[in-house]
Design a protein around this motif. Structure first.
Motif, PDB file in Angstrom:
ATOM      1  N   UNK A  79       0.838  -1.206   0.000  1.00  0.00           N
ATOM      2  CA  UNK A  79       0.000   0.000   0.000  1.00  0.00           C
ATOM      3  C   UNK A  79       0.865   1.244   0.000  1.00  0.00           C
ATOM      4  N   UNK A  80       1.868   1.248   0.904  1.00  0.00           N
ATOM      5  CA  UNK A  80       2.736   2.427   0.956  1.00  0.00           C
ATOM      6  C   UNK A  80       3.535   2.593  -0.337  1.00  0.00           C
ATOM      7  N   UNK A  81       3.902   1.480  -0.953  1.00  0.00           N
ATOM      8  CA  UNK A  81       4.636   1.569  -2.214  1.00  0.00           C
ATOM      9  C   UNK A  81       3.758   2.178  -3.305  1.00  0.00           C
ATOM     10  N   UNK A  82       2.503   1.755  -3.390  1.00  0.00           N
ATOM     11  CA  UNK A  82       1.591   2.301  -4.401  1.00  0.00           C
ATOM     12  C   UNK A  82       1.341   3.777  -4.149  1.00  0.00           C
ATOM     13  N   UNK A  83       1.123   4.108  -2.862  1.00  0.00           N
ATOM     14  CA  UNK A  83       0.916   5.528  -2.549  1.00  0.00           C
ATOM     15  C   UNK A  83       2.141   6.356  -2.903  1.00  0.00           C
ATOM     16  N   UNK A  84       3.297   5.801  -2.672  1.00  0.00           N
ATOM     17  CA  UNK A  84       4.518   6.520  -3.028  1.00  0.00           C
ATOM     18  C   UNK A  84       4.664   6.717  -4.521  1.00  0.00           C
ATOM     19  N   UNK A  85       4.334   5.660  -5.257  1.00  0.00           N
ATOM     20  CA  UNK A  85       4.402   5.773  -6.712  1.00  0.00           C
ATOM     21  C   UNK A  85       3.398   6.802  -7.226  1.00  0.00           C
ATOM     22  N   UNK A  86       2.203   6.804  -6.633  1.00  0.00           N
ATOM     23  CA  UNK A  86       1.198   7.790  -7.054  1.00  0.00           C
ATOM     24  C   UNK A  86       1.681   9.208  -6.768  1.00  0.00           C
TER      25      UNK A  86
ATOM     26  N   UNK B  51      -3.815   5.865 -20.311  1.00  0.00           N
ATOM     27  CA  UNK B  51      -4.882   6.167 -19.362  1.00  0.00           C
ATOM     28  C   UNK B  51      -4.320   6.732 -18.067  1.00  0.00           C
ATOM     29  N   UNK B  52      -3.196   6.170 -17.600  1.00  0.00           N
ATOM     30  CA  UNK B  52      -2.570   6.680 -16.384  1.00  0.00           C
ATOM     31  C   UNK B  52      -2.108   8.118 -16.577  1.00  0.00           C
ATOM     32  N   UNK B  53      -1.449   8.381 -17.699  1.00  0.00           N
ATOM     33  CA  UNK B  53      -1.026   9.757 -17.989  1.00  0.00           C
ATOM     34  C   UNK B  53      -2.229  10.685 -18.063  1.00  0.00           C
ATOM     35  N   UNK B  54      -3.293  10.207 -18.664  1.00  0.00           N
ATOM     36  CA  UNK B  54      -4.509  11.013 -18.804  1.00  0.00           C
ATOM     37  C   UNK B  54      -5.059  11.403 -17.437  1.00  0.00           C
TER      38      UNK B  54
END
Length: 901
Positions: free
Chosen positions: A131-138, A251-254
């Protein structure tokens, strides 16, 4: 506990004491190697106890976990060592690694598959770390993503050409049919329709629909078709910044660009940009182009309609956003009927759904909804809104040609170039007035076109041009029935209209309007060696009617006496070179006229210059005659008032330099002469004026009739056209007929010629043939159809700001002027010349030969190798001429005794 506590907080064993209660345990600990020793021993392959004399450092007491299960297997090693030392079983001791695993996986102490099953702690820890890794990437992606510059094509738009008011467009240029508008120009009904169907929470959402994005992601992951789930902001980002590729990375870039854009840009701007970049089918990009393509309306016109009608149209345009190619097929007559019906049904279903949403979200009243659903939209036929008339195309090309010439003559002007205009994004405001253009067309219809027979319709090339003397603006023109503009492109010999330059030169040099000149024919006079020398190699010049040995300049002008004007040209200082210089001051400069200005290249720059053997066009001649109407001031011919950058609003205005071509009194003297052409009883246009409905006192002008030689190629072309070569009470040979005239407020030129396309030497050539026998009237003159069209147009302009009968300036008699000749004087080549300081130069043999009878010596007109523009004269490397259509022609005419009125 026995022992002393050292400074580090550990208990140090005293003499004779150990931690254990029994000696065996104490000895075992005393002989236990340190972890460093264990690692060294393991690497060396050695096992066993510490050598005698070595003890464990007293700083580190035995582990409190002794004998307990640990992740590094210390207890197991202890038990194994105990068995080896005292139980007599002889088991080999286990190798000691001496270090602890930070991630106990596979799990120690478990055997078989249980070692590979993570513990609850491991599962929870890994999940939390993920979870923390995904939040960090976001967070990293959001902070690092940048809003890129929009695609160059996203806002690419056509350039618009408008009439002089700057509001009414007549043509477009550029590959993208788009007109950028601002938020206030978009009808509220269109805004509400788009929001109702595409993004009902547009005004409040953060730029991204999380539920829509999650839904589309789930559908994609479960194997469904790639979903959209996009807000208006996301759709705009995709259109303007990204690609249309249906990929997860896009889509992510969008999503991230949309989030950031929604924070930085207000929603009105996003909606406006979205509607300016969307494709609506029918080759229309943006809402303004779509309204025009589908309903033939501007946004302002659409906004003026009743709300119910607006809603019906707005709903259809909104439906096109979803599938423009499919839905637009419902009104495409090129599709099979079944496909067309299916596409139309699908489009109308989404149209109705849009109206329903508008009503549900409070954007449409019940009454307007009922009206809209009961009145399906009625798009204009495909292509009707985009149609460009011949006149529109002529105006556009004339403006582009003018801009190209201006660009070449003013390379550092800063004005947008022709290439930039073609790329789109500009509004070009021309000098053309919509009402005056219609008046010009109607005047030509009444005076000429309505009288044409079948041969005339196929071969005549007529042009009319009207110029404002105060500005040089080309306010109106008639360019003929084809896309070739006969008003602004070099077409035919000017004839006697060139006598304006001879009179202006003479009067500017101090020759009196009261002078007399010889009108005897032929020229050259065989008894005059000077004339013979100057006329060598060319055909003799004659007049339409006999003239006396000594006639006034007024009489010579009224009757357009060719021989008199040749002698007047010889009498001025500098001869025809001086007359040529005056023509340049009036706008016909060397850069514009091309090689025909060069006598050494077979051009018209020779002693017959005054007779108008040069090819020209009505627009250029109207601007030249405007010099007289402007009291001698030359205003360069102008066809563009300003150019506006649609994106920035910057306005570019062409800068033209005016010049005093001749002094005002000289202009008044020439005007006095040309007034007689219309009002004097012996004037070539006097009878035509009486027969017209025009009644003005202060008008002046000059007729022009240019002759041509007839060759075998001319005969071939006349035969192909069905032209009767003997319709003139003898052989016909008139090349072009003109009337150039003006009032104090307007200068107008009318020129007519005739051309026929034939095959010569295996290729198509446009060949000039005689202009005579228009409507079966025999020999043609400038006082016939050209004057009739001129008078008709001047009559129509009387109700405009260019109307009125304002008096011309009255010339002042200068007592020091030179009066050439007297009624009793014997004319000669230089009769009456007041000791000119410069003797007229004798033309070279090459120059004189340019007026000979062979086709190779004919002055050339534009060729098919270039595009003739208003201020550009094209030349041919071969002896040929070019007609208005730009096709190469055989050299069929050599102007000889031209200039008759």
């Amino acid at each position: 506990m026995a022992g002393d506590k050292d400074t580090d907080g550990w208990y140090r064993a005293g003499p004779g004491h150990t931690r254990g209660d029994d000696g065996e345990r104490s000895d075992r600990h005393a002989s236990r190697p340190s972890r460093v020793e264990e690692r060294r021993a393991a690497r060396a392959g050695r096992h066993g106890t510490r050598p005698p004399g070595h003890s464990r450092s007293e700083q580190y007491p035995p582990s409190a976990l002794e004998g307990r299960s640990t992740r590094n297997g210390a207890a197991a090693r202890t038990r194994a060592g105990s068995r080896a030392a005292g139980n007599g079983h002889g088991a080999r001791p286990r190798a000691r690694t001496g270090y602890r695993r930070y991630f106990d996986y596979p799990r120690s102490g478990k055997r078989g598959w249980r070692a590979w099953v993570p513990s609850i702690k491991q599962v929870c820890g890994a999940s939390l770390a993920g979870v923390f890794l995904i939040l960090g990437l976001i967070a990293f992606e959001y902070e690092t993503v940048q809003i890129p510059d929009p695609h160059s094509a996203a806002f690419a738009q056509q350039s618009t050409f408008t009439y002089d008011g700057g509001k009414t467009a007549f043509a477009y240029d550029g590959s993208t049919n788009r007109t950028i508008v601002d938020f206030a120009q978009i009808p509220a009904t269109v805004q509400n329709a788009v929001i109702s169907q595409e993004d009902k929470t547009f005004w409040t959402n953060p730029g991204v629909s999380y539920t829509g994005t999650l839904r589309s992601l789930l559908v994609d992951l479960t194997g469904g078709s790639t979903e959209g789930g996009s807000t208006i902001t996301q759709q705009y980002v995709k259109n303007a910044y990204l690609t249309q590729a249906q990929t997860y990375s896009r889509k992510i870039d969008e999503i991230f660009i949309s989030l950031k854009l929604a924070q930085r840009v207000d929603k009105q701007t996003i909606l406006t940009d979205y509607l300016n970049t969307c494709y609506f089918g029918r080759d229309s990009n943006g809402i303004a182009a779509a309204a025009k393509a589908w309903f033939g309306l501007s946004l302002a016109q659409m906004n003026a309609e009743p709300t119910g009608e607006q809603a019906s149209q707005a709903a259809l345009l909104t439906a096109m956003l979803n599938s423009p190619t499919t839905y637009s097929g419902g009104w495409d007559p090129t599709l099979p009927p079944a496909a067309q019906a299916a596409d139309k049904a699908a489009a109308l279903a989404r149209w109705r759904d849009t109206l329903t949403n508008m009503k549900a979200y409070g954007h449409l009243s019940a009454a307007d909804y009922q009206y809209a659903v009961s009145h399906p939209p009625q798009p204009v036929p495909l292509g009707q809104a985009q149609g460009v008339s011949i006149v529109d195309a002529q105006m556009k090309q004339a403006a582009i040609d003018w801009l190209g010439t201006y660009e070449s003559q003013n390379p550092n002007s800063g004005l947008p170039t022709v290439d930039q205009i073609a790329q789109g994004g500009y509004t070009v405001v021309t000098t053309f007035n919509k009402t005056y253009m219609a008046d010009a067309a109607q005047a030509m219809q009444n005076a000429l076109v309505g009288h044409e027979n079948s041969v005339d319709k196929a071969t005549l090339q007529a042009g009319l041009a009207a110029v404002d003397p105060a500005t040089g603006d080309l306010v109106a023109f008639y360019g003929g029935p084809t896309y070739e503009n006969t008003a602004t492109q070099v077409t035919t010999q000017a004839g006697s209209t060139f006598k304006i330059f001879t009179l202006s030169t003479a009067f500017a040099q101090g020759i009196s309007p009261d002078s007399h000149i010889s009108g005897t024919e032929p020229w050259p006079d065989p008894s005059n060696p000077t004339e013979v020398a100057e006329g060598a190699g060319g055909a003799p010049i004659h007049n339409d009617s006999p003239a006396g040995k000594s006639i006034t300049l007024q009489a010579a002008t009224d009757a357009s006496v060719n021989t008199a004007f040749i002698r007047l040209e010889e009498s001025v200082n500098g001869g025809y070179n001086a007359v040529h210089a005056t023509a340049e001051k009036f706008g016909l400069d060397t850069a514009d006229m091309g090689s025909q200005w060069d006598s050494s290249a077979g051009g018209c720059d020779n002693v017959r210059f005054t007779l108008g053997i040069c090819f020209t066009d009505p627009a250029r001649m109207a601007d030249a005659y405007a010099v007289l109407a402007a009291d001698g001031t030359y205003h360069p011919l102008t066809e563009i008032l300003k150019i506006i950058n649609n994106s920035t609003g910057q306005v570019y205005t062409p800068t033209e330099t005016t010049a005093q071509a001749i002094d005002p009194n000289t202009a008044a003297e020439v005007t006095g002469m040309f007034t007689g052409v219309i009002h004097d009883s012996d004037g070539t246009a006097h009878q035509a004026y009486d027969n017209s409905s025009l009644r003005m006192t202060n008008i002046a002008g000059k007729t022009g009739t240019g002759t041509m030689d007839i060759t075998s190629t001319t005969d071939q072309a006349m035969h192909a056209a069905g032209f009767n070569p003997d319709a003139c009470n003898g052989p016909c040979g008139t090349g072009g007929v003109w009337f150039d005239g003006y009032s104090s407020k307007l200068a107008v030129s009318v020129g007519i010629s005739r051309w026929q396309t034939i095959t010569v030497g295996g290729k198509q050539e446009n060949v000039q043939i005689p202009v005579d026998d228009i409507d079966g009237t025999g020999a043609a003159y400038g006082a016939q159809f050209p004057f009739a069209a001129w008078a008709e147009f001047m009559n129509r302009m009387q109700s405009t700001p260019y109307g009125g009968d304002q008096p011309f300036a009255t010339p002042v008699i200068n007592p020091s002027d030179t009066v050439l000749g007297t009624p009793s004087a014997t004319p000669s080549a230089s009769a009456g010349t007041a000791s000119p300081s410069t003797t007229p130069a004798t033309p070279s043999t090459t120059a004189a030969a340019t007026t000979g009878q062979t086709p190779s010596e004919t002055p050339t007109a534009p060729t098919g190798s270039c595009t003739p523009g208003l201020l550009t004269f094209c030349t041919s490397p071969t002896p040929s001429t070019t007609g208005p259509s730009g096709q190469t022609t055989a050299s069929t005419s050599t102007p000889t005794a031209t200039g008759a009125g």
